[in-house]
Write a protein that holds these residues in place. Structure first.
Motif, PDB file in Angstrom:
ATOM      1  N   GLU A 165       1.056  -0.810   0.214  1.00  0.00           N
ATOM      2  CA  GLU A 165      -0.015   0.050  -0.432  1.00  0.00           C
ATOM      3  C   GLU A 165       0.844   1.639   0.160  1.00  0.00           C
ATOM      4  O   GLU A 165       0.439   2.196  -0.912  1.00  0.00           O
ATOM      5  N   ILE A 166       1.971   1.073   0.904  1.00  0.00           N
ATOM      6  CA  ILE A 166       2.884   2.763   1.214  1.00  0.00           C
ATOM      7  C   ILE A 166       3.760   2.727  -0.753  1.00  0.00           C
ATOM      8  O   ILE A 166       3.469   3.603  -1.098  1.00  0.00           O
ATOM      9  N   ASP A 167       3.792   2.173  -1.757  1.00  0.00           N
ATOM     10  CA  ASP A 167       4.412   1.747  -2.372  1.00  0.00           C
ATOM     11  C   ASP A 167       3.642   2.207  -3.499  1.00  0.00           C
ATOM     12  O   ASP A 167       4.027   3.057  -4.393  1.00  0.00           O
ATOM     13  N   TYR A 168       1.872   1.836  -3.876  1.00  0.00           N
ATOM     14  CA  TYR A 168       1.019   2.419  -4.592  1.00  0.00           C
ATOM     15  C   TYR A 168       0.981   3.739  -4.496  1.00  0.00           C
ATOM     16  O   TYR A 168       0.783   4.708  -4.876  1.00  0.00           O
ATOM     17  N   TYR A 169       0.487   3.776  -2.706  1.00  0.00           N
ATOM     18  CA  TYR A 169       0.163   5.499  -2.876  1.00  0.00           C
ATOM     19  C   TYR A 169       1.530   6.392  -3.373  1.00  0.00           C
ATOM     20  O   TYR A 169       0.869   7.195  -3.235  1.00  0.00           O
ATOM     21  N   TRP A 170       2.389   6.352  -3.305  1.00  0.00           N
ATOM     22  CA  TRP A 170       2.929   6.670  -3.097  1.00  0.00           C
ATOM     23  C   TRP A 170       4.193   7.325  -4.500  1.00  0.00           C
ATOM     24  O   TRP A 170       3.828   8.081  -5.190  1.00  0.00           O
ATOM     25  N   GLU A 171       3.272   6.228  -5.334  1.00  0.00           N
ATOM     26  CA  GLU A 171       4.155   6.394  -6.470  1.00  0.00           C
ATOM     27  C   GLU A 171       2.572   6.800  -7.261  1.00  0.00           C
ATOM     28  O   GLU A 171       2.811   7.565  -8.323  1.00  0.00           O
ATOM     29  N   LYS A 172       1.321   6.899  -6.761  1.00  0.00           N
ATOM     30  CA  LYS A 172      -0.229   7.601  -7.651  1.00  0.00           C
ATOM     31  C   LYS A 172       0.166   8.597  -6.739  1.00  0.00           C
ATOM     32  O   LYS A 172      -0.211   9.625  -8.059  1.00  0.00           O
ATOM     33  N   LEU A 173       0.285   8.719  -6.116  1.00  0.00           N
ATOM     34  CA  LEU A 173       0.173  10.301  -5.668  1.00  0.00           C
ATOM     35  C   LEU A 173       1.076  11.211  -5.990  1.00  0.00           C
ATOM     36  O   LEU A 173       0.701  12.101  -6.258  1.00  0.00           O
ATOM     37  N   GLY A 174       2.087  10.376  -5.783  1.00  0.00           N
ATOM     38  CA  GLY A 174       3.508  11.239  -6.388  1.00  0.00           C
ATOM     39  C   GLY A 174       3.509  11.725  -7.539  1.00  0.00           C
ATOM     40  O   GLY A 174       4.239  12.132  -8.034  1.00  0.00           O
ATOM     41  N   GLU A 175       3.061  10.585  -8.865  1.00  0.00           N
ATOM     42  CA  GLU A 175       2.972  10.932 -10.250  1.00  0.00           C
ATOM     43  C   GLU A 175       2.867  12.209  -9.982  1.00  0.00           C
ATOM     44  O   GLU A 175       1.966  13.531 -10.974  1.00  0.00           O
ATOM     45  N   SER A 176       3.595  12.972 -11.365  1.00  0.00           N
ATOM     46  CA  SER A 176       4.150  14.471 -11.416  1.00  0.00           C
ATOM     47  C   SER A 176       3.700  15.709 -10.327  1.00  0.00           C
ATOM     48  O   SER A 176       3.899  17.065 -10.579  1.00  0.00           O
ATOM     49  N   GLY A 177       4.038  15.024  -9.644  1.00  0.00           N
ATOM     50  CA  GLY A 177       4.467  15.524  -7.621  1.00  0.00           C
ATOM     51  C   GLY A 177       6.118  15.497  -7.853  1.00  0.00           C
ATOM     52  O   GLY A 177       6.919  15.624  -8.394  1.00  0.00           O
ATOM     53  N   GLU A 178       5.702  15.451  -6.133  1.00  0.00           N
ATOM     54  CA  GLU A 178       7.232  16.151  -5.902  1.00  0.00           C
ATOM     55  C   GLU A 178       7.421  15.060  -4.930  1.00  0.00           C
ATOM     56  O   GLU A 178       6.680  14.935  -4.526  1.00  0.00           O
ATOM     57  N   HIS A 179       8.535  13.717  -4.636  1.00  0.00           N
ATOM     58  CA  HIS A 179       9.003  12.521  -3.114  1.00  0.00           C
ATOM     59  C   HIS A 179       9.370  13.177  -2.517  1.00  0.00           C
ATOM     60  O   HIS A 179      10.707  14.285  -2.795  1.00  0.00           O
ATOM     61  N   GLY A 180       8.847  13.846  -1.381  1.00  0.00           N
ATOM     62  CA  GLY A 180      10.049  14.179  -0.223  1.00  0.00           C
ATOM     63  C   GLY A 180      10.873  13.245   0.992  1.00  0.00           C
ATOM     64  O   GLY A 180      11.016  12.489   0.449  1.00  0.00           O
ATOM     65  N   ARG A 181      10.851  14.376   2.002  1.00  0.00           N
ATOM     66  CA  ARG A 181      11.832  13.158   2.701  1.00  0.00           C
ATOM     67  C   ARG A 181      10.467  12.157   3.982  1.00  0.00           C
ATOM     68  O   ARG A 181       9.817  13.429   3.984  1.00  0.00           O
ATOM     69  N   CYS A 182      10.844  11.382   4.402  1.00  0.00           N
ATOM     70  CA  CYS A 182      10.428  10.967   6.165  1.00  0.00           C
ATOM     71  C   CYS A 182       9.058  10.391   5.218  1.00  0.00           C
ATOM     72  O   CYS A 182       7.506  11.429   6.022  1.00  0.00           O
ATOM     73  N   GLY A 183       8.513  10.024   4.251  1.00  0.00           N
ATOM     74  CA  GLY A 183       7.158   9.816   3.744  1.00  0.00           C
ATOM     75  C   GLY A 183       6.659  10.850   2.975  1.00  0.00           C
ATOM     76  O   GLY A 183       5.263  10.701   3.157  1.00  0.00           O
ATOM     77  N   TRP A 184       7.067  12.577   3.421  1.00  0.00           N
ATOM     78  CA  TRP A 184       5.763  13.209   2.651  1.00  0.00           C
ATOM     79  C   TRP A 184       5.984  13.417   1.045  1.00  0.00           C
ATOM     80  O   TRP A 184       7.272  12.964   0.671  1.00  0.00           O
ATOM     81  N   LEU A 185       5.069  13.198   0.410  1.00  0.00           N
ATOM     82  CA  LEU A 185       4.774  13.645  -0.689  1.00  0.00           C
ATOM     83  C   LEU A 185       4.002  15.355  -1.427  1.00  0.00           C
ATOM     84  O   LEU A 185       3.056  15.028  -0.547  1.00  0.00           O
ATOM     85  N   THR A 186       4.083  15.871  -2.223  1.00  0.00           N
ATOM     86  CA  THR A 186       3.580  16.833  -2.710  1.00  0.00           C
ATOM     87  C   THR A 186       2.599  16.283  -4.106  1.00  0.00           C
ATOM     88  O   THR A 186       3.964  15.679  -5.246  1.00  0.00           O
ATOM     89  N   ASP A 187       1.727  16.048  -4.230  1.00  0.00           N
ATOM     90  CA  ASP A 187       0.992  16.410  -5.432  1.00  0.00           C
ATOM     91  C   ASP A 187       1.466  16.967  -6.340  1.00  0.00           C
ATOM     92  O   ASP A 187       1.165  18.077  -6.331  1.00  0.00           O
ATOM     93  N   LYS A 188       0.315  16.443  -7.774  1.00  0.00           N
ATOM     94  CA  LYS A 188       0.836  17.536  -8.943  1.00  0.00           C
ATOM     95  C   LYS A 188      -0.093  18.775  -9.099  1.00  0.00           C
ATOM     96  O   LYS A 188      -0.108  19.939  -9.873  1.00  0.00           O
ATOM     97  N   PHE A 189      -0.616  19.504  -8.217  1.00  0.00           N
ATOM     98  CA  PHE A 189      -1.849  20.006  -7.732  1.00  0.00           C
ATOM     99  C   PHE A 189      -1.656  20.550  -6.202  1.00  0.00           C
ATOM    100  O   PHE A 189      -1.726  21.939  -5.656  1.00  0.00           O
ATOM    101  N   GLY A 190      -0.003  20.105  -5.414  1.00  0.00           N
ATOM    102  CA  GLY A 190       0.514  21.252  -4.281  1.00  0.00           C
ATOM    103  C   GLY A 190       0.223  20.125  -3.074  1.00  0.00           C
ATOM    104  O   GLY A 190       0.667  20.892  -1.995  1.00  0.00           O
ATOM    105  N   LEU A 191      -0.754  20.072  -3.326  1.00  0.00           N
ATOM    106  CA  LEU A 191      -1.539  19.146  -1.931  1.00  0.00           C
ATOM    107  C   LEU A 191      -0.121  18.352  -1.040  1.00  0.00           C
ATOM    108  O   LEU A 191       0.401  17.356  -2.122  1.00  0.00           O
ATOM    109  N   SER A 192      -0.455  18.603   0.065  1.00  0.00           N
ATOM    110  CA  SER A 192       0.764  17.763   1.241  1.00  0.00           C
ATOM    111  C   SER A 192      -0.033  16.322   0.933  1.00  0.00           C
ATOM    112  O   SER A 192      -0.862  16.679   2.384  1.00  0.00           O
ATOM    113  N   TRP A 193       0.441  14.983   1.083  1.00  0.00           N
ATOM    114  CA  TRP A 193       0.489  14.130   1.532  1.00  0.00           C
ATOM    115  C   TRP A 193       1.641  13.207   2.854  1.00  0.00           C
ATOM    116  O   TRP A 193       2.960  13.410   2.275  1.00  0.00           O
TER     117      TRP A 193
END
Length: 273
Positions: A207-235
């Motif tokens: 599940e981590i792998d799935y959401y990390w890749e899908k939500l981070g697509e065209s966004g930005e992967h960060g540190r410690c499990g944080w990512l920003t999706d393509k609309f700028g929302l942080s997860w």
């Protein structure tokens, strides 16, 4: 998939103070867990988290939290408590969309939209995403993006902008979790920020792998499990039981050191650093 979603509010060092304030303002609210870094709490039965993240980020009006008061909450009392030493963007009044409504930013910087209407759900607190400026036409696209990623997702309602295919407001469920999204035609000086994020608690590495890749697509992967999706929302994409791993008397310190070096979180490394 069996993930769960809850909001995370970024504070300088006031997470515990803010959580105590919220459980004093809202009924059916309690502290769930507390440590020096974060506090988990329920507001009207809905899980939220406060993070002592330091001064780097602040919360934003682009992420607010609808409170569907119904008959169980005195909207007047909540409004009076939240507005003290805070800011009022919409005073408590009757509006075309609600018989009683207010938008308040409390003294800790959290934005609340109070609505006298009830909601036919146990989830009384609903995150709301406000798309502004160049993103104001992205509400429908964002809803479709999120509902295609999360299983068991449905559209609940929508209100189009007059004479437009764009949406003024929509409500939808992501794997059973209710979300609101809206647009503003006015120019604003704010946008999405890591000051407001959504946490996805995952039961396994897949599940981590799935959401990390899908939500981070065209966004930005960060540190410690944080990512920003393509609309700028942080997860934050985290494993279930992360707090327990970090507080383990034998491995907790090493687990924390391992987490701080990671981008995507690897459960096996966190459990056995």
């Amino acid at each position: 998939m069996s993930s769960s979603i809850h909001p995370c509010l970024w504070f300088d060092q006031q997470a515990a103070e803010a959580a105590d304030f919220y459980i004093s303002v809202f009924p059916n609210s309690r502290i769930v867990d507390k440590n020096p870094i974060a506090v988990s709490f329920e507001v009207m039965g809905t899980l939220m988290m406060g993070l002592n993240g330091g001064p780097k980020y602040q919360q934003t009006q682009a992420c607010s939290y609808f409170v569907y008061c119904g008959e169980e909450v005195s909207i007047e009392e909540v409004y009076d408590s939240l507005k003290k030493d805070g800011k009022v963007y919409f005073p408590l009044d009757t509006y075309p969309w609600s018989p009683k409504y207010a938008w308040v930013q409390d003294r800790f910087g959290t934005n609340w939209q109070l609505d006298a209407d009830p909601i036919r759900s146990v989830q009384k607190i609903v995150p709301c995403l406000l798309f502004v400026n160049e993103k104001k036409s992205k509400v429908r696209e964002a809803r479709e993006f999120y509902t295609h990623i999360f299983p068991n997702s449905i559209r609940l309602m929508e209100a189009p902008l007059p004479d437009s295919e764009d949406l003024l407001f929509t409500q939808f469920k992501l794997d059973g979790y209710i979300m609101n999204a809206m647009s503003s035609p006015e120019r604003h000086e704010f946008d999405f920020s890591p000051g407001n994020s959504l946490v996805i608690t995952c039961k396994g590495q897949a599940e981590i792998d799935y959401y990390w890749e899908k939500l981070g697509e065209s966004g930005e992967h960060g540190r410690c499990g944080w990512l920003t999706d393509k609309f700028g929302l942080s997860w934050q994409v985290v494993p279930e039981g992360l707090g327990k791993m970090m507080s383990d008397p034998e491995k907790g310190k090493r687990s924390m050191e391992a987490l701080l070096k990671m981008n995507k979180l690897i459960i096996e490394t966190l459990k056995n650093p």
